[in-house]
Design an enzyme around this catalytic site. Structure first.
Site, PDB file in Angstrom:
ATOM      1  N   GLU A  47       2.299  15.091  27.810  1.00 25.15           N
ATOM      2  CA  GLU A  47       1.379  14.672  28.870  1.00 25.15           C
ATOM      3  C   GLU A  47       1.449  13.154  28.954  1.00 25.15           C
ATOM      4  O   GLU A  47       1.294  12.457  27.950  1.00 25.15           O
ATOM      5  CB  GLU A  47      -0.043  15.140  28.521  1.00 25.15           C
ATOM      6  CG  GLU A  47      -1.086  14.801  29.571  1.00 25.15           C
ATOM      7  CD  GLU A  47      -2.507  15.166  29.123  1.00 25.15           C
ATOM      8  OE1 GLU A  47      -2.682  16.023  28.224  1.00 25.15           O
ATOM      9  OE2 GLU A  47      -3.446  14.564  29.663  1.00 25.15           O
ATOM     10  N   ASP A  58     -12.511   9.143  29.919  1.00 21.68           N
ATOM     11  CA  ASP A  58     -11.829   8.672  28.718  1.00 21.68           C
ATOM     12  C   ASP A  58     -12.718   7.791  27.854  1.00 21.68           C
ATOM     13  O   ASP A  58     -13.482   6.971  28.350  1.00 21.68           O
ATOM     14  CB  ASP A  58     -10.564   7.899  29.105  1.00 21.68           C
ATOM     15  CG  ASP A  58      -9.441   8.844  29.503  1.00 21.68           C
ATOM     16  OD1 ASP A  58      -9.122   9.741  28.707  1.00 21.68           O
ATOM     17  OD2 ASP A  58      -8.910   8.695  30.614  1.00 21.68           O
TER      18      ASP A  58
END
Lengths: 257, 393
Positions: A47, A58
């Site tokens: 990824e 995040d």
């Protein structure tokens, strides 16, 4: 372009637990060497983050990596152009936030993916109900849009998301942002069990899977794991391709053990 | 079709709005939506909300005919005095509503983002009033330039969390509050301060702010008859403007939102997706969000509420920009002519009016302008920019 879905499914049916490391694209001069290193160490897919200025889901590690990458002048085009020349032998998926796709336009972004040989895409802030404009373009080009399912997702919705997911199903292990956790959360095991009973698709748990022990514990129930922050932290610390190889090898052994 | 300032269908204002959130937050947004719809249709809830606004927050606020300003500009100016509410800005209208909703939802904590600190102070105030725990996320840059508001929040019992990611301003505070919310959904309501974010926030916050426009419209009609020719309000995220416009959208008044030149999301931005919504956004050629640059921390936001993008797209409202210098002149002008020291935010609307009176705003026009907050919080900033010059006058 290797299909994420069939490639992962094949390995799963052969009895292997799956390992998908996450790397922030354009993080430093060596990031494509890191890609090769994690594949050499046994990654089943990779990824690749296309950095965005406002990475809402995040935690601090990936935020810092995104900012560092942007400060180096990384753009979606620079990430895709560096990927174009590389044959990793495993499928890749890009992870980014929807504005990056929206601003380029779905068709243009999909074209970049096809040119770069990227199979899948993970857009964590593209709520399924908003995703038609993207998916109609992606589906036509056989690009695989991975759906995320969270611990808070209701049962009927989880089923719908699993059915719609391409490549694999991204099971969010923790109600929180990406980042390392000291212990495996109960929620990670729960969601793996829940989704396995709901769907025949490949179920990978990400967010909060930080070390070999945790990867192994989660994979008791899931088909494998996505490991991001723990690897990115090592890269931010300057451990480079060698450190990445070492860490991913440990994860691989734990999953194979 | 989306009703004009009515209830948006599926959270959409034309092609704007929506709910672009991580899956982890989907259920929480649905929960806020269903609670809000239930209680906003409940007369007892609305009555309780109105009563708190009146007995605690000082509503209704007056509509003041600014006579000396009017005679200087050659237009008739009526100021909707949100600066006279408790905590000194319109933000209180929204937080009382959301804090009350938090209690009804059975949650014990409330979190908020803040730029200038006005929404943070208002949230901390409501939290104290309802006995809720409160955390306010504030960009490090804003913590420095709004030290007084930081102290006010702490005095009210809130915890102020400085945000050091990204540009360290309002947009990053929103990111950080969203991140915190994900891990605390069971106990915590995220009280967004403007008509922005994922559905139902742009709609819900506008509903809690529509009291501004409804009062102003009634007051204008009873004091002067009919509708004003123009309705002006400043726009960052756009909550005071959305609330004001809601009272005039069905009238013949021309609606004008005034943006800062360095943060003109409608004037200079393009449609984008951030903070859970599709709306106009300042961004670079690859969709990276750009920093807004304004003297006013409260308007220092690269996006704008989706309803404003919609009103602009259908031509029902227009949006104009003013410079920091024009804003500072407006602060002095309103202070000296009316004895009202405006916050830097509404001074944008005053600056536009001062520049365009006799031009875009023809002589003799009747203008309602929302004075969204008082200027105490900005005294230091204004002093550092023009204090020396004032002393010489």
């Amino acid at each position: 372009m290797i299909s994420l879905e069939s490639s992962l499914e094949l390995k799963r049916l052969q009895g292997s637990k799956l390992l998908v490391p996450y790397i922030t694209g354009g993080l430093d001069d060596e990031w494509t060497d890191v890609l090769r290193a994690v594949v050499d160490a046994g990654a089943d897919a990779v990824e690749i983050g296309v950095p965005f200025s406002d990475p809402m889901i995040d935690g601090p590690t990936v935020q810092e990596a995104s900012q560092r990458s942007l400060d180096r002048g990384t753009t979606p085009l620079s990430v895709f152009s560096e990927l174009r020349g590389i044959d990793l032998g495993v499928p890749t998926a890009v992870m980014t936030y929807y504005n990056v796709v929206h601003h380029a336009g779905p068709k243009r972004f999909a074209g970049w993916m096809v040119d770069a040989g990227v199979s899948g895409v993970i857009l964590p802030d593209l709520c399924f109900e908003e995703s038609d404009p993207w998916r109609s373009v992606a589906d036509a080009l056989r690009l695989e849009t991975v759906q995320l399912v969270a611990p808070s997702t209701a049962e009927d919705r989880a089923k719908k998301l699993c059915d719609a997911s391409k490549g694999f199903v991204y099971a969010v292990g923790v109600m929180g942002t990406t980042g390392e956790r000291a212990n495996v959360q109960e929620s990670a095991l729960e969601i793996a069990k829940r989704l396995k009973s709901l769907s025949e698709k490949t179920i990978l748990v990400g967010i909060g899977v930080s070390n070999p022990e945790q990867a192994s514990a989660v994979s008791e129930f899931a088909d494998g794991v996505v490991v991001g922050s723990a690897l990115v932290r090592r890269l931010l610390e300057g451990q480079g391709p060698k450190g990445a190889y070492g860490f991913v090898s440990e994860l691989r052994s734990a999953l194979d053990g | 079709m989306n009703t004009l300032m009515g209830q948006p269908h599926n959270g959409r204002f034309g092609e704007f709005g929506g709910r672009f959130v991580p899956e982890s937050l989907f259920r929480a947004c649905e929960e806020v939506e269903s609670f809000f719809e239930k209680f906003w249709a409940d007369d007892d809830f609305v009555e309780e909300y109105r009563q708190i606004l009146s007995e605690y927050a000082g509503r209704p606020t007056p509509l003041t005919h600014a006579k000396r300003l009017s005679s200087q500009l050659g237009v008739e100016v009526f100021l909707k005095r949100e600066d006279l509410t408790h905590t000194g800005s319109h933000k209180i209208n929204n937080v009382i509503g959301q804090a009350l909703l938090t209690v009804k939802m059975g949650k014990s904590r409330i979190i908020a983002e803040t730029g200038a600190g006005q929404h943070g102070v208002a949230t901390a105030t409501a939290a104290a009033l309802f006995g809720l725990e409160c955390k306010v996320y504030m960009g490090e840059v804003d913590v420095k330039r709004q030290a007084l508001n930081v102290f006010r929040m702490q005095l009210l019992g809130a915890e102020v969390i400085p945000v050091s990611s990204g540009s360290k301003t309002l947009k990053d505070a929103v990111n950080e509050a969203m991140r915190a919310w994900v891990s605390e959904l069971d106990t915590t309501h995220y009280c967004i301060g403007s008509v922005m974010g994922p559905h139902p926030y742009p709609y819900m916050v506008r509903e809690f702010q529509r009291v501004i426009g409804e009062e102003a419209s009634d007051q204008f009609r009873s004091q002067h008859g009919g509708s004003p020719d123009f309705v002006l309000a400043c726009v960052g995220g756009g909550s005071n403007a959305a609330g004001t416009f809601a009272g005039f959208v069905d009238s013949t008044a021309k609606l004008i939102g005034v943006e800062p030149e360095g943060g003109a999301a409608i004037g200079k931005g393009a449609p984008g997706v951030v903070h859970g919504m599709r709306s106009n956004l300042l961004q670079d050629e690859f969709g990276q969000v750009e920093e807004a640059k304004s003297i006013s921390a409260g308007l220092d936001y690269p996006g704008v509420g989706p309803e404003h993008s919609y009103l602009a797209s259908i031509g029902r409202a227009s949006y104009r920009a003013v410079s920091d210098d024009e804003v500072l002149e407006a602060v002095v002008m309103l202070s000296r002519l009316e004895g009202i020291v405006p916050a830097l935010e509404p001074a944008h609307a005053v600056a536009y009016l001062a520049r365009e009176a006799g031009k875009e705003i023809p002589k003799g026009s009747k203008v309602v302008l929302t004075m969204s907050g008082r200027g105490d919080k900005d005294a230091e900033v204004v002093a550092s920019m023009i204090g020396a010059r004032l002393g010489e006058r």
